[in-house]
Design a protein around this motif. Structure first.
Motif, PDB file in Angstrom:
ATOM      1  N   GLY A   1      -6.782  -3.235  11.140  1.00 36.98           N
ATOM      2  CA  GLY A   1      -5.096  -3.403  10.385  1.00 36.98           C
ATOM      3  C   GLY A   1      -4.682  -3.246   9.583  1.00 36.98           C
ATOM      4  O   GLY A   1      -3.430  -2.084   8.955  1.00 36.98           O
ATOM      5  N   MET A   2      -5.500  -3.471   7.967  1.00 35.55           N
ATOM      6  CA  MET A   2      -5.089  -3.339   6.557  1.00 35.55           C
ATOM      7  C   MET A   2      -4.780  -2.019   6.479  1.00 35.55           C
ATOM      8  O   MET A   2      -4.136  -1.343   5.801  1.00 35.55           O
ATOM      9  N   ARG A   3      -5.835  -1.381   7.062  1.00 34.36           N
ATOM     10  CA  ARG A   3      -5.631   0.581   6.380  1.00 34.36           C
ATOM     11  C   ARG A   3      -4.443   1.287   7.448  1.00 34.36           C
ATOM     12  O   ARG A   3      -3.779   2.464   6.956  1.00 34.36           O
TER      13      ARG A   3
ATOM     14  N   VAL B   1      -0.995  -6.195  15.904  1.00 32.21           N
ATOM     15  CA  VAL B   1      -2.429  -6.494  15.224  1.00 32.21           C
ATOM     16  C   VAL B   1      -3.267  -6.110  16.319  1.00 32.21           C
ATOM     17  O   VAL B   1      -4.346  -6.591  16.662  1.00 32.21           O
ATOM     18  N   GLU B   2      -2.438  -6.867  17.541  1.00 34.30           N
ATOM     19  CA  GLU B   2      -3.666  -6.551  18.892  1.00 34.30           C
ATOM     20  C   GLU B   2      -3.622  -5.611  19.144  1.00 34.30           C
ATOM     21  O   GLU B   2      -4.366  -5.243  20.101  1.00 34.30           O
TER      22      GLU B   2
ATOM     23  N   ASN C   1      -1.860  -0.310   7.834  1.00 38.56           N
ATOM     24  CA  ASN C   1      -0.526  -0.570   8.138  1.00 38.56           C
ATOM     25  C   ASN C   1      -0.102  -1.721   8.949  1.00 38.56           C
ATOM     26  O   ASN C   1       1.460  -1.954   9.140  1.00 38.56           O
ATOM     27  N   LEU C   2      -0.871  -2.190   9.291  1.00 36.42           N
ATOM     28  CA  LEU C   2       0.129  -2.993  11.256  1.00 36.42           C
ATOM     29  C   LEU C   2      -0.153  -4.726  10.639  1.00 36.42           C
ATOM     30  O   LEU C   2      -1.057  -5.086  10.763  1.00 36.42           O
ATOM     31  N   ARG C   3       1.576  -5.365  10.600  1.00 37.24           N
ATOM     32  CA  ARG C   3       1.666  -6.433  10.134  1.00 37.24           C
ATOM     33  C   ARG C   3       1.705  -6.241  11.726  1.00 37.24           C
ATOM     34  O   ARG C   3       2.501  -8.367  11.130  1.00 37.24           O
TER      35      ARG C   3
ATOM     36  N   MET D   1      -9.495  -6.452  11.482  1.00 33.03           N
ATOM     37  CA  MET D   1      -8.623  -6.704  10.187  1.00 33.03           C
ATOM     38  C   MET D   1      -8.371  -4.805   9.269  1.00 33.03           C
ATOM     39  O   MET D   1      -7.232  -5.401   8.969  1.00 33.03           O
ATOM     40  N   HIS D   2      -9.657  -5.106   9.501  1.00 35.13           N
ATOM     41  CA  HIS D   2     -10.006  -3.760   8.580  1.00 35.13           C
ATOM     42  C   HIS D   2      -9.107  -2.561   8.858  1.00 35.13           C
ATOM     43  O   HIS D   2      -8.263  -1.801   8.412  1.00 35.13           O
TER      44      HIS D   2
END
Lengths: 394, 394
Positions: free
Chosen positions: B314-316, B325-326, B318-320, B311-312
């Protein structure tokens, strides 16, 4: 008289004491007569979390997983969302209730929510969140920002709907990227501030614009704040442009923000420049925080856990020392409360007993762990126990 | 013959099937004779998480809260840590066991750990983590990088200790900021690569240096990789300089990394520039991830939960979108496995049954929720159930 004694509790990590609650407020003396006694096991007590920037009307909580295949631009996300709300038959009342109850399970006692107002969905969002606010009265306080997510200049008729929303019961006037989104900063900001003046309500503007573009918009906001004497009644959300590399320019802006008591609400995203919370503190700029939208068509993350958000603020701002981590927590509690202008907030005698028992030996550990909340009280009433809200989500 | 059937399980989110495990490996056919049957309730199964960059020897897990009042510079943190290890009497064996068991509770089945080697503590860290590795044999695989945290050029005698550590059983040669920390890039990197050549072991270098300084050091690493024919045996951890603004320069570097099969391990901190994982993927650069140190004298955060780390990431980054995310999840599983060169990793027939049951309807939801793990298997053996490791931490 309803009375509770929190036994063996450590307010803000201080030494354990017994804390009394009488008629929903912290009291200096043991209550007269019978009181419910809650053994807090030496846990730390903090005031209720203030989720000061979210979107209650748009989470997809409780629905089947939404597979996100949305394009990369801001406008892709905005246009997609308007469509998906229809295709999924999203009910803003139900969604906002689910979201608020999730936030309550993490210890939020106050929420400021932006709620979409557009010509496609009219006031459905505002009405839905107002219904949830009514339904959850006494359990959580909800402030509503009428938010022109799809723009006012771009979509004629929206300003009139904003006007209606404010008459109906929205508490603040929202706004969004006057240049990047609206392509008409003068038109957008004049409309926002005219609505604020007409309704006598504060302003909270989304500003994602970066660097010089954001500075320009921010200065336009400051100018209007001064012109209308709205010092203390304007917040800027996101404010990515305060994270710009040119710190000398940003310093000048921060001075003006402080001088005019304009508040900042940070969502501390990991992938964008962000306001530096230690600088804001040094300038005396009131700073709150929010989780932004959670689990919606914009992205899959988030949960309205403001204790986890304190960790994210800490990680984003490279806060490692205990005193720094405590600042992140402060932003998620009394910082947000100050921005919202909450009265009687805190753990002092006479304050409303909105509070959360957290796990950990110190405040910094509570942030790092953000373990499920043992107990959450709102006005002295238990709303969450062992991480589970006492109210069932619809 | 030990055999298990995972009933009603969704490998990587696909349709539910029954999955057979025979003698610790996934098998195409139902096992002969008796098999233990585990009802997976339709949950998603993913391969075991690979924590590819952490520091098992230095967490403070299980100790009273450490109040962090350390200075802001890298060297402040390094010098402080060497002292605090003494003042707290930190036992690297105990700490690494606590840390590894926590990681196991989150579904880590493989760890690459950097372990400090310095003239103050000698090989105590290496010996401690080796003892933990021995103790946890069959429960988790641990790779040890001999890591000159305090520098080799700055502290004479360290290179000799590194040599000893590699003879003793460390699996890789570590390194650290050749310029920013060592102030002698030639000396440092020549020593690192000489040790690698002598011991026939791969290299994994911490590189926090930013922008042009990091590019310079990275090019020096690439040159030595080529000179020694070490393609495929060199990893660079952090690699913040790949997050620099000058994308044209970074593109050239990324081409060279791909060409020479140099791997990247990202810790995706929110407060530093980071390699862009989608670009690394496009270049074909093998990419793994790690939580870095957790709850240590460097900072209070972290838990070695690689699903939360996804998740981090992804957040870093900018994966939405779900496919994005996969990718973050892939980095925390088979990306790390590829960097570590793990054989028989994955959910295919014949692979070792190192796997994790996660909560959520889809892989993206599993990442966003990162709820406690229902079940973790290592070689077909249950090591965690309902978020709790079956091994008690010391």
């Amino acid at each position: 008289m309803t009375a509770t004694t929190l036994k063996n509790v450590r307010p803000m990590g201080a030494e354990a004491i017994d804390l009394h609650i009488v008629e929903g407020r912290f009291a200096s003396a043991a209550p007269e007569g019978e009181a419910e006694v809650v053994d807090c096991g030496g846990r730390i007590l903090v005031p209720g979390f203030v989720e000061a920037h979210t979107h209650l009307d748009k989470s997809l909580l409780g629905l089947p997983w939404y597979r996100n295949e949305v394009g990369p631009r801001l406008i892709d996300k905005i246009d997609n969302e308007r469509q998906v709300k229809v295709s999924l038959g999203l009910d803003p009342q139900v969604q906002s209730e689910r979201h608020a109850i999730l936030a309550m399970s993490y210890g939020c006692t106050h929420i400021r929510s932006h709620v979409d107002v557009d010509t496609h969905h009219g006031l459905a969002g505002i009405e839905g969140v107002m219904a949830t606010r009514e339904k959850l009265t006494g359990l959580i306080d909800i402030e509503i920002v009428a938010f022109p997510q799809s723009g006012m200049m771009r979509r004629p008729g929206t300003a009139e709907l904003m006007d209606e929303a404010l008459s109906l019961g929205a508490d603040l006037v929202g706004g969004i990227d006057p240049c990047g989104m609206e392509h008409d900063p003068k038109g957008h900001l004049d409309t926002v501030f005219a609505l604020a003046e007409k309704h006598g309500k504060p302003v909270d503007i989304h500003l994602h614009e970066r660097d010089a573009l954001g500075w320009f918009s921010m200065e336009e906001i400051i100018d209007r704040t001064v012109a209308l004497g709205m010092q203390g009644n304007v917040s800027i959300s996101h404010a990515f442009c305060l994270g710009a590399l040119d710190r000398a320019y940003v310093a000048g802006l921060q001075e003006k923000l402080a001088e005019n008591r304009i508040h900042i609400l940070t969502t501390a995203p990991a992938s964008a420049p962000v306001p530096l919370v230690k600088e804001l503190k040094a300038y005396g700029i009131l700073t709150g925080a929010g989780c932004d939208g959670i689990r919606d068509t914009w992205g899959p993350y988030g949960n309205s856990d403001m204790l986890e958000k304190a960790m994210h603020i800490g990680m984003r701002n490279n806060l490692r020392r205990d005193d720094e981590v405590e600042l992140a927590l402060e932003i998620c509690t009394k910082g947000g409360a100050a921005v919202l202008g909450l009265k009687d907030y805190g753990l002092g005698f006479g304050c409303r007993a909105d509070c959360v028992l957290v796990e950990g030996e110190t405040l910094a550990e509570a942030v790092a762990l953000h373990a499920p909340r043992k107990l959450v009280l709102k006005g002295g009433r238990v709303i969450t126990r062992d991480g589970k809200c006492v109210i069932e989500a619809p």
